[in-house]
Design an enzyme around this catalytic site. Structure first.
Site, PDB file in Angstrom:
ATOM      1  N   CYS A 168      82.301  39.124  63.856  1.00 49.04           N
ATOM      2  CA  CYS A 168      82.679  38.569  65.156  1.00 49.04           C
ATOM      3  C   CYS A 168      83.204  37.144  65.043  1.00 49.04           C
ATOM      4  O   CYS A 168      83.467  36.500  66.044  1.00 49.04           O
ATOM      5  CB  CYS A 168      81.501  38.620  66.138  1.00 49.04           C
ATOM      6  SG  CYS A 168      80.103  37.632  65.606  1.00 49.04           S
TER       7      CYS A 168
ATOM      8  N   ASP B  72      80.862  30.150  60.865  1.00 50.70           N
ATOM      9  CA  ASP B  72      79.777  29.384  60.253  1.00 50.70           C
ATOM     10  C   ASP B  72      79.551  29.800  58.803  1.00 50.70           C
ATOM     11  O   ASP B  72      79.202  28.967  57.964  1.00 50.70           O
ATOM     12  CB  ASP B  72      78.488  29.532  61.070  1.00 50.70           C
ATOM     13  CG  ASP B  72      78.464  28.560  62.241  1.00 50.70           C
ATOM     14  OD1 ASP B  72      78.803  27.387  62.020  1.00 50.70           O
ATOM     15  OD2 ASP B  72      78.147  28.978  63.362  1.00 50.70           O
TER      16      ASP B  72
ATOM     17  N   HIS C 252      88.449  23.677  67.505  1.00 52.36           N
ATOM     18  CA  HIS C 252      88.603  24.017  68.915  1.00 52.36           C
ATOM     19  C   HIS C 252      90.072  24.121  69.311  1.00 52.36           C
ATOM     20  O   HIS C 252      90.431  24.899  70.180  1.00 52.36           O
ATOM     21  CB  HIS C 252      87.826  23.032  69.788  1.00 52.36           C
ATOM     22  CG  HIS C 252      86.364  23.344  69.792  1.00 52.36           C
ATOM     23  ND1 HIS C 252      85.391  22.413  69.609  1.00 52.36           N
ATOM     24  CD2 HIS C 252      85.727  24.524  69.906  1.00 52.36           C
ATOM     25  CE1 HIS C 252      84.204  23.003  69.629  1.00 52.36           C
ATOM     26  NE2 HIS C 252      84.386  24.282  69.802  1.00 52.36           N
TER      27      HIS C 252
HETATM   28  C1  PEP Z   1      80.680  32.336  63.864  1.00 49.93           C
HETATM   29  O1  PEP Z   1      80.024  31.399  63.425  1.00 49.93           O
HETATM   30  O2  PEP Z   1      81.558  32.943  63.201  1.00 49.93           O
HETATM   31  C2  PEP Z   1      80.470  32.800  65.243  1.00 49.93           C
HETATM   32  C3  PEP Z   1      81.025  33.911  65.685  1.00 49.93           C
HETATM   33  O3  PEP Z   1      79.721  32.026  66.047  1.00 49.93           O
HETATM   34  P1  PEP Z   1      80.253  30.648  66.708  1.00 49.93           P
HETATM   35  O4  PEP Z   1      81.726  30.519  66.404  1.00 49.93           O
HETATM   36  O5  PEP Z   1      79.973  30.753  68.156  1.00 49.93           O
HETATM   37  O6  PEP Z   1      79.424  29.633  66.006  1.00 49.93           O
HETATM   38 MG    MG Z   2      78.264  30.684  64.465  1.00 50.67          MG
END
Ligand code: PEP
Ligand code: MG
Length: 568
Positions: free
Chosen positions: A500, A453, A203
Site C-alpha cells: 500500500c 517507510d 508531500h
Molecule cells: C508507507 O509507509 O508506505 C505507508 C503506506 O504509510 P504512510 O505513507 O502513511 O506512512
Molecule cells: Mg508508513
C-alpha cells in the site's frame, strides 16, 4: 496500461530531443508544454531603520491587512482543493493569521521597525523556536517562511511569490515546492512538474499524484533549463526531454494516449492477462476519497489512513466522532474489502492528542503502534469506534497496525483486534518485520507492505528529505528484496500480503510486485486504473520473470530497465 515509454521508445526519444535529463519517476503520465518557473520571493534591499511613532499604527494596520489578505487567499485555495492539499493550505492560512505571530510583529513595529522588517523578525523568532523544538515543529519552518514571503509581497504590492498562474498549459520547474504551492496547483494549467530536488514519497509528489499531475523529481541539470523552453516529461520513466523534436513529441503522446485509453476502459477486477487475481485497491483518508476510489474502479480500500482524519484535533475524538468518519468510508464499499489502519500518529503525521512533541528523532520515536504501549486506551477506543461504524456489515473490516517491528507487537495487536470480531493485520514497513515476516504473519490474518517507510528505514534516508530522493526510490533493490521476502512468507502461510506504499502506484512496479506473489496493490485513486490496466496487459509468467530479473540488479535504474525489458 502504463504511460511509461518502453525502453526502445525512450531511446528513440533521446535522439529526438536536444537533451534528456534523467530523474526519479514520481507520478506517471506524458505531457509536452513550455516551462514556467516560480516567481521568486521579494528581496528587500533597503529599509528605513526606524518608523516615526506617528506612523506605527498605520504600519501595524497594513501588516494585519496584508496577513488577512494572504490568509483569505490560502483559505480560498483550500476550499477549491481537497484531501491532503486542503489540509496543507488551511494550516498555512491559519499561520498567516496567527495572533501570536501578529503580536510578535506588532512588538517589533512598536520598537520602530517597518511592517516588512517586523514580519521577517517575528518569523525568525518563531523559526528559531520551532527549530529548537525539533522534529515536526522544525519541519514547519519552511511553511512559516513561505507564509511570511507572501505577506511581505502583499505589503510591498509585489506579485505573490510562488507559482505564477500560466495563461496556457505549462510544465513547472523548481528546486522543490512549498507545500502551499503544490496544494494550490491547477492541473488544467500546470500539466507537468519537474523538480531538481524532491523525492517520490515527498508531500510534493503525494499531492501531485492526488491531482493527477505527471511529475519527475530529483532531476540533475534542471537548473540550466530557462522558463519558456519546450519540454516533454515522462513521469513514469523519469525523463525530461529538453527541446524535443515535434515527431518525437507526437510519437510519445500517441503512445501515451493509447495507454491512457486502455486505462480509461479498465473496470476491474484486478487480474493479469492470463487471469491471475491481484486485487487493485485504493488508499484514502475520508468518505469523499472512498467515493472517488469507487468511481475510479478500485475494488475496495487497501489503506484508510485514519490519522489523517484528525490532524486538526487538539483532543482525542470521541468514539462516536470517530465512528462517523469511519462509517463514511465503509459506506462507499458496503460489500467489499476495507482495510483500516489504526492511528499512525507521530513523525510526518503529528496528532496533537497522541504524538510525542519533544522527540529528537521522531521517525525513530514513539510513533504508530508504539504509542499503544504507553496508552492502550487510544487503541481500544479506536477499535470500539470501528466496531460501531461496521455495525450491520456482512463482513468484518480488516484492521492493521502501523510500524510493527516485533513479533510480540503483532501477537498482542492481533489478540486485541480479534477480541472485537475484527480481522487483524499488520503493516510491514520496518525492515525487522520484513525479515521476520513469517513469524509475524503466524499471528495475524494479513500483511500490507508500506514501501514508503520501508524504503526510509532500509536505506537510512529520511523520506521527507529532497536531497535523499534517490535513496528512497521504491525500486531500490534492497527494498525490493525485503518486499519479495515478505510476499514469499505470505505465500508459504497462504495469507494475503499486499502493498500500500507509493510503489503500488507505479504500474510497472505493480507487475513486479505481482511477480513476487503480492496479492493486492493499493494506490491513490487517480493511479488505480493505470495500475489495473497495466496488470491486465501482462501474464503472470512475465511478472515472475521480471521479479526475478529485478532481484538480480543492484541499483534502481537497472531494476527499472530489467523490468521494462521483460514487461514492455
Ligand atoms: C508507507 O509507509 O508506505 C505507508 C503506506 O504509510 P504512510 O505513507 O502513511 O506512512
Ligand atoms: Mg508508513
Amino acid at each position: 496500461m502504463t504511460s511509461a515509454l518502453p525502453e526502445a521508445a525512450a531511446s528513440t526519444m533521446i535522439t529526438g530531443a536536444s537533451s534528456v535529463l534523467i530523474g526519479t519517476p514520481a507520478v506517471p503520465g506524458v505531457v509536452a508544454a513550455p516551462a514556467i518557473r516560480p516567481i521568486p520571493r521579494v528581496r528587500v534591499e533597503t529599509m528605513p531603520t526606524s518608523v516615526p511613532e506617528s506612523d506605527r499604527a498605520a504600519e501595524s494596520e497594513a501588516l494585519r491587512r496584508a496577513s488577512a489578505t494572504v490568509a483569505e487567499r490560502l483559505r480560498e485555495r483550500a476550499a477549491q482543493a481537497g484531501g491532503a492539499a486542503a489540509e496543507v493550505l488551511s494550516a498555512n492560512a491559519a499561520m498567516a493569521a496567527d495572533p501570536g505571530w501578529l503580536d510578535a510583529a506588532d512588538r517589533a513595529i512598536a520598537d520602530g521597525h517597518p511592517a516588512v522588517a517586523a514580519a521577517a523578525a517575528a518569523t525568525e523568532q518563531f523559526a528559531a523556536l520551532f527549530t529548537q523544538l525539533g522534529g515536526l515543529m522544525a519541519e514547519r519552518v519552511t511553511d512559516l517562511r513561505d507564509v511570511c514571503d507572501r505577506v511581505v509581497a502583499e505589503l510591498l504590492g509585489a506579485p505573490e511569490p510562488g507559482i505564477p498562474t500560466p495563461t496556457r498549459p505549462s510544465i513547472l520547474l523548481a528546486d522543490d515546492l512549498a507545500p502551499a504551492d503544490t496544494a494550490g496547483l491547477n492541473p488544467d494549467l500546470v500539466v507537468g512538474l519537474a523538480m531538481s530536488l524532491g523525492g517520490p514519497t515527498s508531500h510534493t509528489a503525494i499531492i501531485a499524484r492526488q491531482l493527477g499531475i505527471p511529475c519527475v523529481v530529483a532531476v540533475p541539470g534542471l537548473d540550466d533549463v530557462p522558463a519558456g523552453t519546450d519540454l516533454l516529461i515522462d513521469g513514469a520513466a523519469g525523463h525530461v526531454l529538453v527541446r524535443p523534436k515535434p515527431e518525437a513529441v507526437a510519437a510519445a503522446l500517441t503512445d501515451h494516449r493509447a495507454s491512457t485509453e486502455r486505462a480509461a476502459h479498465w473496470t476491474g477486477p484486478g487480474a493479469t492477462a492470463d487471469g491471475h487475481r491481484v486485487e487493485v485497491l485504493a488508499n484514502v483518508q475520508d468518505g469523499p476519497g472512498a467515493l472517488a476510489a469507487r468511481d475510479n474502479a478500485a475494488e475496495g480500500i487497501g489503506l484508510f489512513r485514519t490519522e489523517l482524519c484528525f490532524l486538526d484535533r487538539e483532543s482525542e475524538p470521541t468514539v462516536a466522532e470517530q465512528a462517523v468518519r469511519y462509517r463514511a468510508v465503509l459506506a462507499a464499499y458496503p460489500d467489499a474489502k476495507v482495510v483500516l489502519r489504526t492511528l499512525d500518529a507521530g513523525s510526518d503525521k503529528p496528532l496533537r492528542f497522541a504524538a510525542q512533541a519533544d522527540e529528537p528523532n521522531p521517525a525513530l520515536g514513539v510513533r504508530g503502534i508504539r504509542i499503544t504501549a504507553e496508552d492502550s486506551g487510544l487503541l481500544d477506543r479506536q477499535l470500539d469506534a470501528i466496531v460501531a461504524a461496521a455495525h450491520g456489515r456482512a463482513h468484518a473490516p480488516w484492521v492493521m497496525a502501523p510500524m510493527i517491528s516485533t513479533v510480540a507487537e503483532a501477537k498482542s495487536f492481533a489478540a486485541t483486534v480479534r477480541a472485537r470480531g475484527l480481522v487483524p493485520g499488520v503493516m510491514i514497513e520496518v525492515p525487522a518485520a520484513a525479515l521476520l515476516a513469517e513469524a509475524v504473519l503466524e499471528h495475524v490474518d494479513f500483511a500490507s507492505i508500506g514501501t514508503n517507510d520501508l524504503a526510509q528505514y532500509t536505506m537510512a534516508a529520511d523520506r521527507m528529505s529532497p536531497r535523499l530522493a534517490a535513496l528512497t526510490d521504491p525500486w531500490q533493490p534492497a527494498v525490493l528484496r525485503l518486499v519479495a521476502a515478505t510476499a514469499a512468507a505470505g505465500q508459504r502461510l497462504g495469507k494475503p500480503v499486499g502493498v500500500c506504499g507509493e510503489a503500488a502506484a507505479d504500474p510497472l512496479l505493480a507487475c513486479v510486485l505481482a511477480g513476487f506473489g503480492i496479492t493486492s496493490v493499493s494506490a491513490a485513486a487517480s493511479a488505480v486504473r493505470a495500475v489495473g490496466a497495466r496488470l491486465a496487459s501482462v501474464t503472470m509468467d512475465d511478472c515472475r520473470r521480471a521479479a526475478a530479473a529485478v532481484l538480480n540488479t543492484t541499483d534502481p535504474r537497472s531494476a527499472r530497465r530489467a523490468a521494462a525489458e521483460i514487461l514492455g
